[in-house]
Structure formats: structure tokens, C-alpha cells
Design a protein around this motif. Structure first.
Motif, PDB file in Angstrom:
ATOM      1  N   ALA A  23      22.121  -2.811   7.335  1.00 21.11           N
ATOM      2  CA  ALA A  23      22.880  -2.472   6.139  1.00 21.11           C
ATOM      3  C   ALA A  23      23.949  -3.263   6.299  1.00 21.11           C
ATOM      4  CB  ALA A  23      23.243  -0.816   6.458  1.00 21.11           C
ATOM      5  N   ARG A  24      24.785  -3.510   7.386  1.00 23.49           N
ATOM      6  CA  ARG A  24      26.060  -4.250   7.498  1.00 23.49           C
ATOM      7  C   ARG A  24      26.199  -5.694   6.967  1.00 23.49           C
ATOM      8  NH1 ARG A  24      30.285  -1.518   9.410  1.00 23.49           N
ATOM      9  NH2 ARG A  24      31.307  -2.453  11.318  1.00 23.49           N
ATOM     10  N   LEU A  25      24.727  -6.148   7.552  1.00 23.15           N
ATOM     11  CA  LEU A  25      24.700  -7.681   7.064  1.00 23.15           C
ATOM     12  C   LEU A  25      24.420  -7.773   5.603  1.00 23.15           C
ATOM     13  CD1 LEU A  25      22.144  -9.081   9.890  1.00 23.15           C
ATOM     14  CD2 LEU A  25      24.520  -9.118   9.875  1.00 23.15           C
ATOM     15  N   ALA A  26      23.745  -6.862   5.031  1.00 27.40           N
ATOM     16  CA  ALA A  26      23.409  -6.850   3.455  1.00 27.40           C
ATOM     17  C   ALA A  26      24.662  -6.587   2.667  1.00 27.40           C
ATOM     18  CB  ALA A  26      22.206  -5.846   3.107  1.00 27.40           C
ATOM     19  N   ALA A  27      25.457  -5.456   3.195  1.00 29.78           N
ATOM     20  CA  ALA A  27      26.758  -5.648   2.583  1.00 29.78           C
ATOM     21  C   ALA A  27      27.986  -6.803   2.509  1.00 29.78           C
ATOM     22  CB  ALA A  27      27.562  -4.386   3.374  1.00 29.78           C
ATOM     23  N   ALA A 220      18.637   3.043   3.549  1.00 33.05           N
ATOM     24  CA  ALA A 220      19.011   3.465   2.104  1.00 33.05           C
ATOM     25  C   ALA A 220      20.035   2.556   1.444  1.00 33.05           C
ATOM     26  CB  ALA A 220      19.376   5.133   1.851  1.00 33.05           C
ATOM     27  N   LEU A 221      21.216   2.391   2.483  1.00 32.19           N
ATOM     28  CA  LEU A 221      22.490   1.752   2.481  1.00 32.19           C
ATOM     29  C   LEU A 221      21.959   0.135   2.176  1.00 32.19           C
ATOM     30  CD1 LEU A 221      25.377   1.467   1.892  1.00 32.19           C
ATOM     31  CD2 LEU A 221      25.604   1.324   4.188  1.00 32.19           C
ATOM     32  N   ALA A 222      20.970  -0.011   3.264  1.00 37.37           N
ATOM     33  CA  ALA A 222      20.870  -1.459   3.373  1.00 37.37           C
ATOM     34  C   ALA A 222      20.195  -1.910   1.965  1.00 37.37           C
ATOM     35  CB  ALA A 222      19.959  -1.685   4.505  1.00 37.37           C
ATOM     36  N   GLU A 223      19.060  -1.252   1.656  1.00 36.94           N
ATOM     37  CA  GLU A 223      18.338  -1.476   0.368  1.00 36.94           C
ATOM     38  C   GLU A 223      19.262  -1.496  -0.975  1.00 36.94           C
ATOM     39  OE1 GLU A 223      14.869   1.155   1.253  1.00 36.94           O
ATOM     40  OE2 GLU A 223      13.664  -0.782   1.126  1.00 36.94           O
ATOM     41  N   ALA A 224      20.062  -0.695  -0.839  1.00 38.53           N
ATOM     42  CA  ALA A 224      20.940  -0.606  -2.042  1.00 38.53           C
ATOM     43  C   ALA A 224      21.978  -1.835  -2.024  1.00 38.53           C
ATOM     44  CB  ALA A 224      21.823   0.796  -1.766  1.00 38.53           C
ATOM     45  N   ARG A 225      22.225  -2.455  -0.985  1.00 33.40           N
ATOM     46  CA  ARG A 225      23.108  -3.584  -0.943  1.00 33.40           C
ATOM     47  C   ARG A 225      21.923  -4.779  -0.868  1.00 33.40           C
ATOM     48  NH1 ARG A 225      28.390  -2.482   0.396  1.00 33.40           N
ATOM     49  NH2 ARG A 225      28.768  -0.201  -0.203  1.00 33.40           N
ATOM     50  N   GLY A 226      21.025  -4.780  -0.836  1.00 32.48           N
ATOM     51  CA  GLY A 226      20.086  -5.914  -1.377  1.00 32.48           C
ATOM     52  C   GLY A 226      19.154  -6.209  -0.191  1.00 32.48           C
ATOM     53  N   ALA A 227      19.011  -5.640   0.824  1.00 34.00           N
ATOM     54  CA  ALA A 227      18.198  -5.884   2.173  1.00 34.00           C
ATOM     55  C   ALA A 227      16.750  -5.598   1.548  1.00 34.00           C
ATOM     56  CB  ALA A 227      18.396  -5.036   3.300  1.00 34.00           C
ATOM     57  N   THR A 228      15.842  -6.377   2.231  1.00 35.34           N
ATOM     58  CA  THR A 228      14.339  -6.063   1.838  1.00 35.34           C
ATOM     59  C   THR A 228      13.755  -5.202   3.100  1.00 35.34           C
ATOM     60  OG1 THR A 228      14.419  -8.048   0.358  1.00 35.34           O
ATOM     61  CG2 THR A 228      12.254  -7.123   1.195  1.00 35.34           C
ATOM     62  N   ILE A 229      12.975  -4.548   3.010  1.00 32.81           N
ATOM     63  CA  ILE A 229      12.064  -3.745   4.327  1.00 32.81           C
ATOM     64  C   ILE A 229      10.763  -4.118   3.917  1.00 32.81           C
ATOM     65  CG2 ILE A 229      11.605  -2.046   5.635  1.00 32.81           C
ATOM     66  CD1 ILE A 229      14.543  -0.840   5.063  1.00 32.81           C
ATOM     67  N   TRP A 230       9.939  -4.862   4.825  1.00 30.00           N
ATOM     68  CA  TRP A 230       8.589  -4.912   4.724  1.00 30.00           C
ATOM     69  C   TRP A 230       8.050  -4.063   5.781  1.00 30.00           C
ATOM     70  CZ3 TRP A 230       7.186 -10.786   4.145  1.00 30.00           C
ATOM     71  CH2 TRP A 230       7.506 -11.264   2.686  1.00 30.00           C
ATOM     72  N   GLU A 231       7.243  -2.869   5.261  1.00 29.19           N
ATOM     73  CA  GLU A 231       6.695  -1.986   6.011  1.00 29.19           C
ATOM     74  C   GLU A 231       5.435  -2.279   6.639  1.00 29.19           C
ATOM     75  OE1 GLU A 231       5.507   1.824   4.071  1.00 29.19           O
ATOM     76  OE2 GLU A 231       6.112   0.913   2.302  1.00 29.19           O
ATOM     77  N   GLY A 232       4.806  -1.966   7.524  1.00 32.68           N
ATOM     78  CA  GLY A 232       3.442  -2.118   8.060  1.00 32.68           C
ATOM     79  C   GLY A 232       3.112  -3.671   8.460  1.00 32.68           C
ATOM     80  N   ALA A 233       4.288  -4.149   8.893  1.00 28.03           N
ATOM     81  CA  ALA A 233       4.329  -5.559   9.175  1.00 28.03           C
ATOM     82  C   ALA A 233       4.746  -5.666  10.753  1.00 28.03           C
ATOM     83  CB  ALA A 233       5.589  -6.390   8.411  1.00 28.03           C
ATOM     84  N   GLN A 234       3.729  -5.844  11.441  1.00 22.61           N
ATOM     85  CA  GLN A 234       3.849  -5.850  13.115  1.00 22.61           C
ATOM     86  C   GLN A 234       3.903  -7.273  13.666  1.00 22.61           C
ATOM     87  OE1 GLN A 234       1.670  -3.127  15.342  1.00 22.61           O
ATOM     88  NE2 GLN A 234       2.189  -4.183  17.188  1.00 22.61           N
ATOM     89  N   VAL A 235       5.261  -7.737  14.215  1.00 21.55           N
ATOM     90  CA  VAL A 235       5.416  -8.987  14.782  1.00 21.55           C
ATOM     91  C   VAL A 235       4.434  -9.201  16.098  1.00 21.55           C
ATOM     92  CG1 VAL A 235       7.284 -10.385  15.609  1.00 21.55           C
ATOM     93  CG2 VAL A 235       7.578  -9.072  13.555  1.00 21.55           C
ATOM     94  N   THR A 236       3.844 -10.314  15.875  1.00 23.57           N
ATOM     95  CA  THR A 236       3.295 -10.471  17.273  1.00 23.57           C
ATOM     96  C   THR A 236       3.717 -11.908  18.069  1.00 23.57           C
ATOM     97  OG1 THR A 236       1.689 -11.944  15.704  1.00 23.57           O
ATOM     98  CG2 THR A 236       0.923  -9.826  16.433  1.00 23.57           C
ATOM     99  N   LYS A 237       4.686 -12.544  17.275  1.00 21.73           N
ATOM    100  CA  LYS A 237       5.254 -13.631  18.085  1.00 21.73           C
ATOM    101  C   LYS A 237       6.538 -14.229  17.371  1.00 21.73           C
ATOM    102  CE  LYS A 237       3.288 -18.091  19.462  1.00 21.73           C
ATOM    103  NZ  LYS A 237       2.306 -19.070  18.920  1.00 21.73           N
ATOM    104  N   LEU A 238       7.452 -14.638  18.569  1.00 21.36           N
ATOM    105  CA  LEU A 238       8.677 -15.164  17.777  1.00 21.36           C
ATOM    106  C   LEU A 238       8.402 -16.667  17.892  1.00 21.36           C
ATOM    107  CD1 LEU A 238      11.088 -13.432  19.895  1.00 21.36           C
ATOM    108  CD2 LEU A 238      10.618 -13.033  17.697  1.00 21.36           C
ATOM    109  N   LEU A 239       8.715 -17.340  16.624  1.00 21.40           N
ATOM    110  CA  LEU A 239       8.466 -18.878  16.475  1.00 21.40           C
ATOM    111  C   LEU A 239       9.621 -19.688  16.836  1.00 21.40           C
ATOM    112  CD1 LEU A 239       6.786 -18.438  12.793  1.00 21.40           C
ATOM    113  CD2 LEU A 239       5.613 -18.727  15.150  1.00 21.40           C
ATOM    114  N   MET A 240       9.277 -20.775  17.288  1.00 21.81           N
ATOM    115  CA  MET A 240      10.509 -21.470  17.882  1.00 21.81           C
ATOM    116  C   MET A 240      10.571 -23.003  16.932  1.00 21.81           C
ATOM    117  SD  MET A 240      12.108 -20.390  20.597  1.00 21.81           S
ATOM    118  CE  MET A 240      12.777 -21.629  21.317  1.00 21.81           C
ATOM    119  N   LYS A 241      11.682 -23.495  16.929  1.00 20.99           N
ATOM    120  CA  LYS A 241      11.695 -24.822  16.168  1.00 20.99           C
ATOM    121  C   LYS A 241      12.887 -25.690  16.657  1.00 20.99           C
ATOM    122  CE  LYS A 241      11.236 -27.052  11.673  1.00 20.99           C
ATOM    123  NZ  LYS A 241      11.521 -26.723  10.168  1.00 20.99           N
ATOM    124  N   GLY A 242      12.908 -26.647  16.903  1.00 21.12           N
ATOM    125  CA  GLY A 242      13.905 -27.597  17.310  1.00 21.12           C
ATOM    126  C   GLY A 242      14.745 -26.878  18.671  1.00 21.12           C
ATOM    127  N   GLY A 243      13.997 -26.143  19.515  1.00 13.71           N
ATOM    128  CA  GLY A 243      14.720 -25.379  20.670  1.00 13.71           C
ATOM    129  C   GLY A 243      15.511 -24.101  20.353  1.00 13.71           C
TER     130      GLY A 243
END
Ligand SMILES: Cc1cc2nc3c(=O)[nH]c(=O)nc-3n(C[C@H](O)[C@H](O)[C@H](O)COP(=O)(O)OP(=O)(O)OC[C@H]3O[C@@H](n4cnc5c(N)ncnc54)[C@H](O)[C@@H]3O)c2cc1C
Length: 508
Positions: A23-27, A220-243
Motif C-alpha cells: 500500500a505504501r509503495l503504491a501510494a 484494499a488501500l493498495a489496490e485503490a492506489r494502483g497496486a495489482t495483486i495476482w492471487e493463486g500465483a505461487q513463486v517457485t524461484k527467485l531470478l537473478m540477472k547481472g548479480g
């Protein structure tokens, strides 16, 4: 394959760590997206039925080892838009200033790289925003800048009995701070949240929005301020580029996809966060990822009384005492809290704690309406032998399951014993016919500790990875010590603090 090079921040997990930050980042006008493994559980769709509500919990198997193996599943972590706050009891006490300085005070444990004063403005902000209901006078901790926004909630049957017993024992109690509304409150992005109706099934999800789970507040605040939430999305790995961490791979709707962002915030909780770091081989030059797993001393003591208490009714988190915040001869201390409990949860805890089964269990449960409970949350020190590692057993996605080793130390055993004696005395005071204790560990904490020294900590005092640019961690995994209070409010305060640091870095 999805790719969005325009994203400023990708947040993984939408619980107490991920949501306020989102919410803070979106605001602040940043382009932010959150990936959440669980789905949305809207208040109106929350039946008053514990069994039907199993979907609120993280039920993927976690393996437990050690002398005090932790019971996972419904016991201790959530899955859904809002994370564990969907089923938390909403007790929201602040930590006390000395909680952050155990090492300084006792020569044991670990000091936090931040102080109560650093968190105080954030505590205040979160309490006002969530609409915490609380007492006008609180006997413990430093004075507050502002009163709680709403008056305290009514006490349930167990809380009234505990209050009576404590008075007779000379133990001070207070109505607890609880993030359920005692008066209606308008919430940006959600609408009017009504006052609590005392339905009592808070731990199966609030059906009205009166409880401040994060879906009806910060998300609710985050979405009102423009954030997007994708539900049902399970992260399986963090990706690296250039360290640096550049994004995440995730599975959504059966498809593996990727997303990239300038910064990634891992807020998947104290089990899935270290698991993801270990799976990805990221952020672990200190070799501390997964280390220092903690779970509060959480022994409960129950009494059987004549009163028809209906333990499922009313606010389950009502009365508190911090009179045992310090106990001579022990490191740290504990708080006492009254309990409300739903029938299936009670049956499960009773069976697990006593080993009773079959006819003996059924007979005991016929007295469910007459049981009153108190529990403690006590300091748990970080020990080298308590850690999470990847098991050789694989889950349905072919990924190693997390294996958690946990044993209480001498301090925790002595604290549990002390607390059990205090609580048994309380129930004896009001003439309980039978009194029994259920040993327990509560909450999942530690495993990606924050601290100044990169050689012994995973992140800095703001949650920034010590060794991997682009990576931040914001959840219960970063706690250096367990604190002798419920972790939710502190986590939300830390989340806003991390967001401020992240915004400063992105806008520099
Ligand atoms: C029964 C119960 C009662 C509680 N009562 C209280 C209370 O009264 N007061 C209090 O202060 N605290 C309470 N707590 C604890 C509180 O809920 C937690 O401390 C807090 O929610 C932890 O925040 P977190 O961000 O670390 O994790 P969570 O809130 O659990 O959020 C983590 C989120 O990450 C998601 N996630 C995990 N892995 C992935 C992945 N790979 N990809 C995408 N998403 C992922 C999860 O689905 C979840 O939504 C309670 C907990 C339980 C279990």
C-alpha cells in the motif's frame, strides 16, 4: 510467459509483511505487483464453519523434527490474499522497549538493530489505520502518543473469569488491544467496516470486515492506489540477472511464468521465505538463511467450570496481562492472554496436547461449553540447533519440502513451567473443577535474521539483503528475537518502515 519490464517492485506474499508495504509503495506512485499463492476469501464468503475454512491455511506438508516438533498446517500459517491475518486473533499489543535489547539486558539472545523509538511512529500509524480497539489506560510499556482509535471490545466468558481470578491473585489485567472494530470505520478501497458483532469465529475468517485482516485494510488501500495483486500465483524461484535479483518464477493456473522488477520484496513468511532463498541459492553468503527458527512458548491452561461459557462466542482475544514481562532468573518473560476457541480447533489441540483419543476424547468434548482457557506467549531464544533446511522429500511440484528442527531450550522449559503454575493457580482461584495444561509452541519466527553484521545476518535493519542487490525481506523471518508479544502489529510497523527505505532508494 509474462514479462513486465516496467514494474518497480514485485512483492511475494500479501500477509502482515507484504500488505502494508504494498500500500505504501503504491501510494508513493510506484508500479507494484504482488504475487500471492493463496486466493481471495471475501468476508461475505466466510462461513461460520471451521472445517469449510481450511482453505485459509497453508496445508502443504512441512516436516518437523527436534525434541519439540512444531505442528504445522492449521496451527500456524495462512494462505490467501491477506496471509495469516485472515485467521489471526487480532491481538495487537506493542512490544516493549526492552524486548529489542535482550542481549544488553541478559547477556543472552540477540539485540535488534533498531529500537522501540524507531518503530513507535509506525506502531501508532498502523493502530490508527487498522482501527485498533483498546483500553484508555494500559498498565505496561511507555505512554502512547495518541489513544487507541476505538474503545476496547467486550470480554468473552473466559476473559471475564480470568479477570476475576487475576484480581484475587493480585495480577493486573487489562482489556487487550485488538484490531477488530468496536465502532464502524470507513476504510479507503473497501468501504464501511462495521463494528464487531461478537460472532466469535475470527480464526475462521471474519464474515463482516470488522476484523482488520489485511484484505479489508492495507490491501484494499493498495489496490485503490494502483497496486495489482495476482492471487493463486505461487513463486517457485527467485531470478537473478547481472548479480542482482531481477524477478521471480511462479506457477499460476498451472502455467509457469516469470515477472521482472527493479526490486523484489520477499514476504512469504518465516517458512516459505527461507525455503525460497535456499531453493534459489540466493542471499545466503552468511549461511544464516533458515537458521535461528523460533516459536513462542505458548502453553495453554484450561479449566472446567460450571458456567455455560460457549467458548466460540465473542472476541477470542480480549484480556491481557504483561505482569510477567520479566521473571527473576529467566531471560525475558511472557504475557498472559484469555482465549476463545472454536470446537474443532479445541478438539485438535486437546487431542494433540493430551494424547487422548476415541471415547475419552468424545467424553471430554461433551463438556466443551464449560472450558475456559488462558495462554501465554513467552520469549524463545534463538538457538543454532533450531533451523530450517530443504528435505530430500519432494512436494507435488517436485520441490524439496521444508524440514524444521525445533527444541525448546532450558529457558523456554523453565518459562513454560512458571507460566503453567501461574495459570493453574488462576483457575484454582475461581474453583475450576478440573485444570489441565496443553504444551504448545506458537508462531513461526526467525530464519532470515536482520542485523548490522553481514557475516551473521541475512538482511539489514530495513530488510535489505546484505549480499544481493535488488532483494528485500519483509516478514516474520527477519525477527532477531521472538519478542514476548504477538508478532502481527510489529510486523506491520516493520513493513511500513521497509517501504519507506525502499521508496527512498528507488527515488534517490
Ligand atoms: C491461528 C493464529 C492466530 C494468530 N493470532 C495472532 C494475533 O492475535 N495477533 C498477532 O499479532 N499475530 C497473530 N498471529 C500471527 C500473525 O498472523 C503472523 O505473525 C503474521 O501474519 C506473519 O506475517 P508474515 O508476513 O510473516 O506471514 P503471513 O501473514 O503468513 O503471509 C505470508 C503470505 O505469503 C504467501 N506465500 C507464501 N509462500 C509463497 C510463495 N511461494 N509464493 C507466493 N506467495 C506465498 C502466503 O500464502 C501468505 O499469504 C496468529 C497466527 C495464527 C496462525
Amino acid at each position: 510467459m509474462t514479462n513486465n519490464p516496467e514494474l518497480d517492485v514485485l512483492v511475494i506474499g500479501t500477509g502482515a509483511g507484504g500488505a502494508p508495504l504494498l500500500a505504501r509503495l503504491a501510494a508513493a506512485g510506484l508500479r507494484v505487483l504482488a504475487l500471492e499463492a493463496g486466493v481471495r476469501h471475501r468476508p461475505a464468503e466466510m462461513p461460520t464453519d471451521e472445517v469449510a475454512q481450511a482453505g485459509l491455511f497453508w496445508m502443504d506438508e512441512r516436516l518437523s523434527a527436534g525434541k519439540d516438533p512444531v505442528g504445522f498446517g492449521r496451527n500456524n500459517s495462512g494462505r490467501g490474499v491477506g496471509g495469516s491475518t485472515l485467521h489471526y486473533t487480532a491481538y495487537t499489543p506493542r512490544a516493549q522497549p526492552d524486548d529489542f535489547e535482550l542481549l544488553k539486558e541478559f547477556g543472552q539472545g540477540v539485540d535488534w538493530p533498531l529500537s522501540y523509538a524507531d518503530l513507535e511512529p509506525y506502531y501508532d500509524e498502523v493502530e490508527q489505520f487498522l482501527g485498533v480497539s483498546g483500553p484508555s489506560e494500559y498498565p505496561w510499556g511507555p505512554p502512547r502518543q495518541r489513544p487507541y482509535p476505538h474503545p476496547a471490545l467486550p470480554l468473552n466468558g473466559a476473559a471475564l473469569l480470568m479477570e476475576q481470578a487475576a484480581q484475587q491473585s493480585g495480577i493486573r489485567t487489562s482489556a487487550a488491544a485488538n484490531a477488530a472494530l468496536s465502532r464502524p470505520q470507513e476504510q479507503e478501497g473497501y468501504g464501511l467496516r462495521p463494528a464487531c458483532s461478537n460472532r466469535g469465529f475470527c480464526q475462521a475468517g471474519c464474515s463482516t470486515g470488522a476484523k482488520a485482516s489485511l484484505d479489508v485494510t492495507y490491501l484494499a488501500l493498495a489496490e485503490a492506489r494502483g497496486a495489482t495483486i495476482w492471487e493463486g500465483a505461487q513463486v517457485t524461484k527467485l531470478l537473478m540477472k547481472g548479480g542482482r535479483v531481477s524477478g521471480a518464477e511462479f506457477v499460476r493456473g498451472g502455467k509457469t511464468q516469470t515477472l521482472h522488477a527493479r526490486q523484489v520484496v520477499l514476504a512469504a513468511g518465516a517458512i516459505e521465505t527461507p525455503r525460497l532463498l535456499l531453493l534459489s541459492g540466493v542471499g545466503n553468503s552468511s549461511e544464516q538463511v533458515g537458521r535461528n527458527f523460533m516459536a513462542h512458548v505458548g502453553v495453554q491452561v484450561w479449566g472446567l467450570v460450571d458456567d455455560d461459557l460457549r467458548p466460540y462466542k465473542g472476541i477470542p482475544g480480549g484480556l491481557i496481562s504483561e505482569d510477567f514481562h520479566r521473571i527473576p532468573g529467566l531471560v525475558g518473560g511472557y504475557l498472559l492472554q484469555s482465549l476463545g476457541v472454536m470446537p474443532v480447533t479445541y478438539a485438535t489441540q486437546y487431542a494433540r496436547g493430551t494424547g487422548k483419543w476415541g471415547a475419552a476424547l468424545s467424553e471430554h468434548l461433551s463438556q466443551y461449553n464449560h472450558v475456559a482457557g488462558i495462554n501465554v506467549l513467552g520469549e524463545c531464544l534463538p538457538y543454532a540447533g533450531n533451523f530450517l533446511e530443504l528435505s530430500s522429500e519432494l512436494d507435488e511440484r517436485g520441490l524439496p519440502k521444508p524440514l524444521i528442527h525445533f527444541s525448546f531450550g532450558e529457558n523456554e522449559h523453565r518459562m513454560a513451567k512458571h507460566a503453567e503454575t501461574v495459570m493453574r493457580d488462576l483457575w484454582a482461584k475461581i474453583g475450576a473443577r478440573e485444570v489441565w495444561a496443553l504444551p504448545r509452541a506458537a508462531h513461526t519466527i526467525g530464519t532470515a535474521r536482520m542485523g548490522h553484521d553481514p557475516s551473521s545476518n541475512v538482511v539489514d535493519a530495513f530488510g535489505r539483503s546484505h549480499d544481493t542487490p535488488g532483494l528485500w525481506i519483509c516478514d516474520n523471518s527477519t525477527f532477531p528475537s521472538s519478542l514476548s508479544v504477538n508478532p502481527g502489529l510489529t510486523q506491520m510497523a516493520l513493513s511500513l518502515r521497509t517501504a519507506d527505505a525502499l521508496i527512498a532508494e528507488l527515488k534517490a
